[in-house]
Design an enzyme around this catalytic site. Structure first.
Site, PDB file in Angstrom:
ATOM      1  N   TYR A   8      38.103  74.804  82.088  1.00 55.26           N
ATOM      2  CA  TYR A   8      37.223  75.634  82.860  1.00 55.26           C
ATOM      3  C   TYR A   8      37.641  75.954  84.300  1.00 55.26           C
ATOM      4  O   TYR A   8      37.738  76.963  84.847  1.00 55.26           O
ATOM      5  CB  TYR A   8      35.823  75.268  82.866  1.00 55.26           C
ATOM      6  N   GLU A  51      36.797  65.367  78.100  1.00 56.24           N
ATOM      7  CA  GLU A  51      36.674  65.201  79.576  1.00 56.24           C
ATOM      8  C   GLU A  51      36.624  63.972  79.995  1.00 56.24           C
ATOM      9  O   GLU A  51      35.896  63.701  81.126  1.00 56.24           O
ATOM     10  CB  GLU A  51      35.412  66.458  79.672  1.00 56.24           C
ATOM     11  N   GLU A  90      38.467  73.560  74.840  1.00 58.22           N
ATOM     12  CA  GLU A  90      37.096  73.866  75.486  1.00 58.22           C
ATOM     13  C   GLU A  90      37.754  74.962  76.549  1.00 58.22           C
ATOM     14  O   GLU A  90      38.447  74.495  77.473  1.00 58.22           O
ATOM     15  CB  GLU A  90      36.359  73.189  76.195  1.00 58.22           C
TER      16      GLU A  90
END
Ligand code: BMA
Length: 368
Positions: free
Chosen positions: A252, A180, A287
């Site tokens: 996300y 990230e 993720e």
């Protein structure tokens, strides 16, 4: 700025002259890598962070896993995190001793282990989220915290060195450091270091572990967050083909209630798949999840359509759902949760592969 330029030139030369892996992968790791390449485009392995350690309303009970209790099968990929390495427990309370035992079980059972590293700062000793001053520059060769950073790498290496199979080979690990990095929440994030500094940090880490520490079991995953819309933007901080095996994404944002954008999720995963294809790498959604599963049929109506959108998203080797940390912080279902029914349909879909599919070699057959 001048100081940075000199740094960059010196360190750039150092790394340009050294290949990422003087050593080749050990046989079990090469086998996993080959298997993932063979399965590419046929289906996607489903993973879960800390799957065996704890779930919603339980922790550290033998033979438990929320996914297993929901569908009768374990995930195929098991995520672990080394944040806090050097202490007894990691940043989420998982004892490193137990983590090693579970990782051995995963390997013996035919699953895949992946490790992320919420690296504590070697400069000010705080966690990964310490961003009030520059850190990376001090950890690079010549920097004040370089020695301490190497000591952390030594701790990572000694943890990995005791993970061996019955023949003494190191267990295969999909290693995903400094993830990230196009966000700003970690000290290695976009606003806290230059592109060159980030690349040097990543390359130093891999070089040190593979070459100095002789770890021949690392399949390296590069996984920025969603802040990109083109291949060029994705590659802005990419360390280079010789350092990376899996082109990945953490996403996300495109699944979150307030910012949900399924088209964007498809587009970004397609970019990842395209880059992976053109460089003969693997692709992954390293993720993801919808926190607390508060959307109806999220697995079959959001995640699966993204994975199945086109040939590039279909080439996603694995998806890792984040941890079931607390009743108000979970990403995989558990039996009593209303998403369990939807997850059973997701499980039954021939394009989603769990441990039985992967370990027993049914993955190709069920995916064709
Ligand atoms: C975040 C949250 C935190 C956790 C961190 C590292 O996404 O789950 O609770 O500490 O990841 O695992």
């Amino acid at each position: 700025m001048r100081r940075r330029l000199i740094w960059g030139l010196l360190a750039g030369c150092l790394f340009a002259c050294r290949p990422a892996s003087e050593n080749t992968l050990n046989p079990p790791t090469q086998k996993i890598l080959d298997k993932l390449h063979d399965l590419k485009g046929k289906g996607t392995l489903i993973g879960h962070q800390d799957a065996l350690a704890y779930g919603v309303n339980w922790a550290y009970e033998p033979d438990r896993s929320d996914i297993k209790e929901t569908v009768g099968d374990y995930p195929a990929v098991f995520g672990w995190d080394l944040g806090g390495i050097g202490r007894d427990k990691n940043l989420d309370g998982v004892p490193f001793g137990k983590m090693s035992q579970w990782m051995r079980w995963v390997h013996q059972s035919g699953g895949i282990n992946t490790i992320s590293w919420h690296t504590y700062s070697a400069f000010d000793g705080v966690d990964s989220w310490t961003t009030d001053h520059e850190q990376v520059i001090h950890m690079l060769p010549g920097g004040k915290a370089h020695h301490r950073f190497n000591q952390q790498l030594d701790q990572v290496a000694s943890f990995m060195h005791q993970l061996r199979d019955e023949t003494g080979e190191l267990l295969p690990i999909l290693f995903r450091p400094f993830h990230e990095n196009n966000g700003n929440w970690f000290w290695w994030g976009q606003n806290h270091c230059t592109t060159e500094e980030y690349r040097l940090l990543f390359r130093h880490t891999i070089d040190y572990l593979k070459n100095k520490k002789a770890l021949d079991n690392l399949i390296v995953v590069y996984s920025p967050d969603t802040k990109f819309n083109t291949e060029e933007e994705y590659l802005e901080r990419y360390p280079g083909d010789e350092w990376v095996d899996i082109i990945a994404l953490d996403n996300y944002a495109d699944f979150r209630t307030k910012t949900e954008n399924i088209e964007a999720a498809i587009q970004r995963l397609s970019i990842v798949g395209k880059i992976a294809k053109s460089r003969n790498k693997l692709a992954a959604l390293a993720e993801t999840g919808r926190e607390n599963l508060d959307a109806d049929n999220w697995f079959t109506e959001k995640l699966l359509p993204v994975l199945q959108a086109n040939e590039y998203t279909q080439s996603t080797s694995y998806v890792l759902l984040w941890r079931n940390g607390r009743p108000d912080h979970f990403f995989a279902p558990y039996p009593e949760h209303e998403s369990a029914t939807d997850f059973k349909s997701f499980y039954a879909n021939p394009k989603t592969w769990f441990l039985n599919d992967f370990a027993r070699g049914n993955a190709v057959a069920s995916g064709e």
